[in-house]
Design an enzyme around this catalytic site. Sequence first.
Site, PDB file in Angstrom:
ATOM      1  NE  ARG A   1      -7.684   0.128   4.494  1.00 30.36           N
ATOM      2  CZ  ARG A   1      -6.554  -0.227   4.316  1.00 30.36           C
ATOM      3  NH1 ARG A   1      -6.196  -0.779   3.230  1.00 30.36           N
ATOM      4  NH2 ARG A   1      -5.456  -0.092   5.138  1.00 30.36           N
TER       5      ARG A   1
ATOM      6  CG  ASP B   1      -0.843  -2.565   7.660  1.00 30.92           C
ATOM      7  OD1 ASP B   1      -0.188  -3.956   7.280  1.00 30.92           O
ATOM      8  OD2 ASP B   1      -1.380  -1.790   6.871  1.00 30.92           O
TER       9      ASP B   1
END
EC number: 2.3.3.9
Length: 532
Positions: free
Chosen positions: A162, A446
């Site tokens: 990603r 996150d």
Amino acid sequence: MAITVTDPRPIERAEEILTPKALAFVEELHKRFAGRRGELLAARKAKREQVAQTGSLDFLPETKNVRDGDWKVAPAPAALLDRRVEMTGPASPAKMAINALNSGAKVWLADLEDASTPTWGNVIDAILNLRDAATGTLSYTSPEGKEYRLRTDAPLAVVVARPRGWHMEERHLLLNGEPAVGALVDFGLHFFHIAKQLVLNGHGPYYYLPKMESHLEARLWNDVFVFAQDFLGLGQGTIRATVLIETIPAAFEMDEILYELRDHASGLNAGRWDYLFSIIKYFRDAGASFVLPDRATVAMTAPFMRAYTELLVKTCHHRGAFAMGGMAAVIPNRREPEVTAQAFEKVRADKTREANDGFDGSWVAHPDLVPVCQEVFDSVLGDRPNQLDKQRPEVSVTAGQLLDIASADGQVTEAGLRLNLYVAVAYTAVWISGNGAVAIHNLMEDAATAEISRSQVWQQIRNEVVLADTGNKVTRELVTRILAEETEKLRGEVGEEAFARYYQPASALIGDICLSEDYTDFLTTPAYELVG
């Protein structure tokens, strides 16, 4: 166009990645595509301003023919047919990469985005680790002498990398004196060094694409893929991409996004935490009906979240693409059996709902949760690798259902406000120290969850929300006081050295962006300025 590396500090083995040919490829990507990226970011801002005036979004009338058309994405390669369990985590340090590859998951989302702080060392190390993983040479020996090696007794997880979203810049790489585009740096270095080896391995260069807001942004990625494959002499369609539907405007363009990437598309993912962040951001000034309750109380069973996930499954399977479930943030704690048992129970319930809804697989953030997710999807899939045949014709989702934020149960409380400020400061401090994923109160935080936290505070101030448990109105003065108290609590938990270096500047940043009249689009943008 001249390309310059600006970080003078030596990074071990950086010369293996920052080769003249690799940098020339990254430079060519910028020549061809950076201008369009800038135009699309400007288009994002213009659309958000329009939404601020209307308080509404809808499916695009100009692309109705795409939604009504009879088309499918390219068939999935063999390596991606079974994605029932996907492990997520940063590609640096090597220890975490090895643990993810060895976890028993079918796929590893190797994250260069929300779970990674983009220090220049982390960027280079991530590409090195992914290249070494592809060649089978990745290893690590801890200072205590413990060795980490890739397992040979079972398959490794298939890597899906990603890159950063379109909005992030890379200040350590300048082109004509301007910061490079983070997404093009991540993709360019990864693809140039690793794509051919992945093909030899029987896999391919596979990607997760984050934070897109329109099909035009997907079209840009598709054009990047077409050029890159030609550049390295790989067949068109070698690249496969899964798009995270984690912004509210993208939820209205699922068909269109798949259509733009149809020769390279592998599926869509329900990126639930960024999706909630995007809702707050997009409708932050649209009134009290768009104020979410405390973050911890917003469940995936809320009607507006059910509309989003069910539309995603239906859209994907209608187009022959995989529907990937989202992250359950709870994680086990091996030192606390009760916490672990609760985590297993919550994850099992979350994954059972997804599997029964038709998702083809889902995410976990800890190796101990892989067997839990595996068991749930095994019970639904049986011997089938996926459930593309589950078409969900009964699902019909309207714009109003996607935007029915008021349907969420829960209240806004001082306890929730305190937790938001605590998490925002604690996560930001760890992020600027170089670590993009951290466990806080047995939840994996996150950038997405920190974005929700600080955005809720800004929105609550803006809307003068009254706290259900105290009766106090959320004001700048109240937030300033609670922020100081939560910051002082963190000082006692982390010690003076870490506090002065990371937590004090993190608290100042969170205070600035929560109390500002103007909303900051991404927390990581100003936080990037604090990274050493």
